[in-house]
Structure formats: structure tokens, C-alpha cells
Design an enzyme around this catalytic site. Structure first.
Site, PDB file in Angstrom:
ATOM      1  N   ASP A  83     -25.302 -11.326  -9.348  1.00 27.78           N
ATOM      2  CA  ASP A  83     -24.083 -11.094  -8.565  1.00 27.78           C
ATOM      3  C   ASP A  83     -22.886 -11.002  -9.522  1.00 27.78           C
ATOM      4  O   ASP A  83     -22.699 -11.884 -10.377  1.00 27.78           O
ATOM      5  CB  ASP A  83     -23.918 -12.292  -7.605  1.00 27.78           C
ATOM      6  CG  ASP A  83     -22.816 -12.083  -6.591  1.00 27.78           C
ATOM      7  OD1 ASP A  83     -22.539 -10.934  -6.228  1.00 27.78           O
ATOM      8  OD2 ASP A  83     -22.245 -13.111  -6.143  1.00 27.78           O
ATOM      9  N   HIS A 214     -19.196  -7.376  -0.005  1.00 26.91           N
ATOM     10  CA  HIS A 214     -19.002  -8.717  -0.581  1.00 26.91           C
ATOM     11  C   HIS A 214     -18.065  -9.496   0.343  1.00 26.91           C
ATOM     12  O   HIS A 214     -17.523  -8.956   1.311  1.00 26.91           O
ATOM     13  CB  HIS A 214     -18.381  -8.594  -1.977  1.00 26.91           C
ATOM     14  CG  HIS A 214     -19.380  -8.227  -3.019  1.00 26.91           C
ATOM     15  ND1 HIS A 214     -19.757  -9.075  -4.021  1.00 26.91           N
ATOM     16  CD2 HIS A 214     -20.110  -7.104  -3.181  1.00 26.91           C
ATOM     17  CE1 HIS A 214     -20.661  -8.486  -4.769  1.00 26.91           C
ATOM     18  NE2 HIS A 214     -20.905  -7.272  -4.292  1.00 26.91           N
ATOM     19  N   GLY A 215     -17.854 -10.757   0.006  1.00 28.25           N
ATOM     20  CA  GLY A 215     -16.856 -11.553   0.715  1.00 28.25           C
ATOM     21  C   GLY A 215     -17.057 -11.575   2.218  1.00 28.25           C
ATOM     22  O   GLY A 215     -16.099 -11.509   2.983  1.00 28.25           O
ATOM     23  N   ASN A 257     -23.103  -9.928   1.563  1.00 29.47           N
ATOM     24  CA  ASN A 257     -23.095 -11.101   0.667  1.00 29.47           C
ATOM     25  C   ASN A 257     -22.502 -12.329   1.345  1.00 29.47           C
ATOM     26  O   ASN A 257     -21.368 -12.268   1.853  1.00 29.47           O
ATOM     27  CB  ASN A 257     -22.246 -10.795  -0.567  1.00 29.47           C
ATOM     28  CG  ASN A 257     -22.927  -9.860  -1.535  1.00 29.47           C
ATOM     29  OD1 ASN A 257     -23.939  -9.248  -1.220  1.00 29.47           O
ATOM     30  ND2 ASN A 257     -22.372  -9.747  -2.718  1.00 29.47           N
ATOM     31  N   ILE A 258     -23.251 -13.414   1.298  1.00 26.29           N
ATOM     32  CA  ILE A 258     -22.801 -14.651   1.940  1.00 26.29           C
ATOM     33  C   ILE A 258     -23.015 -15.819   0.983  1.00 26.29           C
ATOM     34  O   ILE A 258     -24.140 -16.098   0.569  1.00 26.29           O
ATOM     35  CB  ILE A 258     -23.586 -14.885   3.254  1.00 26.29           C
ATOM     36  CG1 ILE A 258     -23.289 -13.749   4.244  1.00 26.29           C
ATOM     37  CG2 ILE A 258     -23.237 -16.253   3.855  1.00 26.29           C
ATOM     38  CD1 ILE A 258     -24.193 -13.710   5.460  1.00 26.29           C
TER      39      ILE A 258
END
Ligand code: G3H
Ligand code: 13P
Ligand code: ZN
Length: 312
Positions: A83, A214-215, A257-258
Site C-alpha cells: 500500500d 483509497h480513504g 481500501n479500508i
């Protein structure tokens, strides 16, 4: 099933209108909580490791924890992903060290330098059977100790994506449409809204191409409350509404993404445990409920947000 790349997963996710969960792993309990939920829900999964995770837990420990999860969960395909790879050397080290996917995050560079760096990583990765995620646009928030303010963040420019993908050869593209890293994504009192117009424009320009968000933590308010009621101080923590993530997953977004949500579940559970049991001091006693809550949170994401349950 052995470790796989995300190529097949993304193809099926795109066609099926769902997304794969990419969960950050930093220790054994997090790996176990995620993979136990994925095994029970028959969901493919991406386990991702940041530069900070490698610095904290050590590359070898993380790879071996993921290998252990694969032995325990042979039914599900698992991707081991870097990542936010900050440079070529970190990507090379992960490619040489058993990862099946890397992200090269050149989003802080100029468009030209981002292309050059990403292309170099793609050439090395593809020669070794590894896939690459690139990024265009800048997310706000904190990642690897670098803070990007909302003013310095910028949405992805749709007019750049075709050239970026064609010149670099990346396998997937992370874009900025209003998500951000960390637990404070939107100002209290404002209406959180992702820019679906940008996502749609990008997906028209790149038909069938997997997009990454993401985020994308939703910052569950039950865990924020649990933290605040047990000695923590996280006022105004707000995430991305789950319905908007579900909508993104039904479009071109194939990877979500988490990380922060897992941290909140773990921290809330441990804080409450200590408040309820001030005399206890066995790490197994407080990590066990933390792992169980991570598992249930991941199960919820697989079923209600990503839609990837039953797709393994
Ligand atoms: O986007 C960043 C991830 O949440 C990883 O965070 O760099 O603190 O491990 P970290
Ligand atoms: P969150 O902070 O929203 O969990 O985002 C995680 C992430 O994007 C990891 O790369
Ligand atoms: Zn990220």
C-alpha cells in the site's frame, strides 16, 4: 489457494458490479479477524501492507502471517499488496519478497515524473508476474506520517487518465473523488458527497479498467462513541457514507481500501475492555474481543458495502 494477483479478481468484480476489500494488516489479530470473516463469507480479499506496517512489524513477519492465513483459509483467493509504495526500491523489495501486487504512489510528483516512476515499477513488476496500482490526484488526510491538508488535496483530472494508463502500463488506478485518509474525512455539519461525475467520466475514458478508492473507511459511529465513552477523544470523526461506497462498487471501482475502521474497532474494544476490567492485564483477554469485532466489521463490509461475499 496460493497467493494470487488481483487481475482475475478485478475482472470478475468489474463485470459483477462489486468491489474487493483491501484491508491493511499490521499484526496477527488483524490478519486473523479479516481472513476468518472472508473465509466464512467466501470472499476474495486483498491484504495490504504499508511502509509503516513493514517498519512496525517487519516484512518477514507480515509475509509469514499472510502465508499462515492462506494455509488456514485455502478456499479463498488472497492478494498480498504493498500500500502506498513511496519509491522504486520499496516496490522492488516487496516484489522480490513475495508480494503479488504493489502500489507505486507517485501522486505527489508532477504528472511527467509520476509517469516515469510508475512505468519503471511496472516494467520490473510485470517481469516478475506482479501487478501494479498507480495513483492520479491527491487525497487529503494522514498517511505514513505525511499530512495532506484539504486545500492541498486535488481531484483526479479525467483528461489525464488515458495518457497515464497508456504510458505506464499500470493494472489499476487509484483516483481522488473526495475520499480521504484517516478518521476525519468531512467537516461536521457538512454533507459528505463523493464526486460520482468524475468517476463516471474516468470510467468512460477507460472502459473495463479497474479503479481503486483509497480513504474509504466509514468511521462507524458506534466505535467512535465507544472510544469517547472510554477515555478517548475523537470528536467530529466522520467517514464516507456506506451507500456511496456501495454505489462506487457497482460502477468501475474494483478495490476499496479500508484501514481506519479496523483501527477504530480495535481501539474502541480495547479501551472498553480496560474500563470494564481495570485489574486485567493479559493481552489475550483484550485482543480476543478486538479480533472478534474486526471480524464482524469485515463481515459487514463484505456483505453490505463491497458485495463480494460468495464470490471466492
Ligand atoms: O493510507 C494509509 C493506510 O491507512 C496505512 O496507514 O501508513 O499508518 O500504516 P499507515
Ligand atoms: P482509511 O483511512 O479511510 O481507512 O483509508 C485507508 C487507505 O486508503 C489505505 O491505503
Ligand atoms: Zn491509501
Amino acid at each position: 489457494m496460493a497467493l494470487v494477483t488481483s487481475a482475475e479478481m478485478f475482472k470478475k468484480a468489474y463485470e459483477g458490479g462489486y468491489a474487493i476489500g483491501a484491508f491493511n494488516v499490521n499484526n496477527m489479530e488483524i490478519v486473523q479477524g479479516i481472513t476468518e470473516a472472508c473465509k466464512e463469507e467466501k470472499a476474495p480479499v486483498i491484504l495490504q501492507v504499508s511502509k509503516g506496517a513493514r517498519a512496525y512489524a517487519n516484512h518477514t513477519y507480515l509475509v509469514k502471517l499472510v502465508e499462515a492465513a492462506i494455509i488456514e483459509c485455502p478456499e479463498i483467493p488472497v492478494v498480498l499488496h504493498l500500500d502506498h509504495g513511496p519509491d522504486f526500491e520499496t516496490c522492488k523489495s516487496c516484489i522480490d519478497g513475495g508480494f503479488t501486487s504493489v502500489m507505486i504512489d507517485g501522486s505527489s510528483h508532477s504528472f511527467k515524473d509520476n509517469i516515469e516512476l510508475t512505468k519503471k515499477v511496472v516494467e520490473y513488476a510485470h517481469a516478475h508476474g506482479v501487478v501494479v496500482e498507480g495513483e492520479l490526484g491527491t487525497l487529503a488526510g494522514i498517511e505514513d506520517e505525511v499530512v495532506v491538508s484539504a486545500e492541498d488535496s486535488s481531484y483526479t483530472r479525467p483528461e489525464e487518465v488515458e495518457e497515464f494508463v497508456a504510458k505506464t502500463g499500470v493494472d489499476s488506478l487509484a483516483i481522488a473523488i473526495g475520499t480521504s485518509h484517516g478518521a476525519y474525512k468531512f467537516k461536521p455539519g457538512t454533507k459528505p458527497q463523493l464526486r460520482f461525475d468524475i468517476l463516471e467520466d474516468i470510467s468512460k475514458r477507460l472502459p473495463g479498467f479497474p479503479i481503486v478508492l483509497h480513504g474509504s473507511s466509514s468511521v462507524p459511529q458506534n466505535y467512535v462513541q465507544m472510544i469517547n465513552e472510554n477515555g478517548g477523544q475523537m470528536p467530529g470523526a466522520i467517514g464516507v457514507p456506506e451507500e456511496q461506497l456501495r454505489q462506487a462498487a457497482s460502477l468501475a471501482v474494483c478495490k476499496i481500501n479500508i484501514d481506519s475502521d479496523l483501527r477504530l474497532a480495535m481501539t474502541g474494544t480495547v479501551r472498553k475492555f480496560f474500563n470494564d476490567n481495570p485489574a486485567k492485564f493479559d493481552p489475550r483477554e483484550y485482543l480476543k474481543p478486538a479480533r472478534a469485532n474486526i471480524k464482524e466489521l469485515v463481515r459487514h463490509k463484505l456483505i453490505n458495502v463491497l458485495g463480494c461475499n460468495g464470490k471466492a
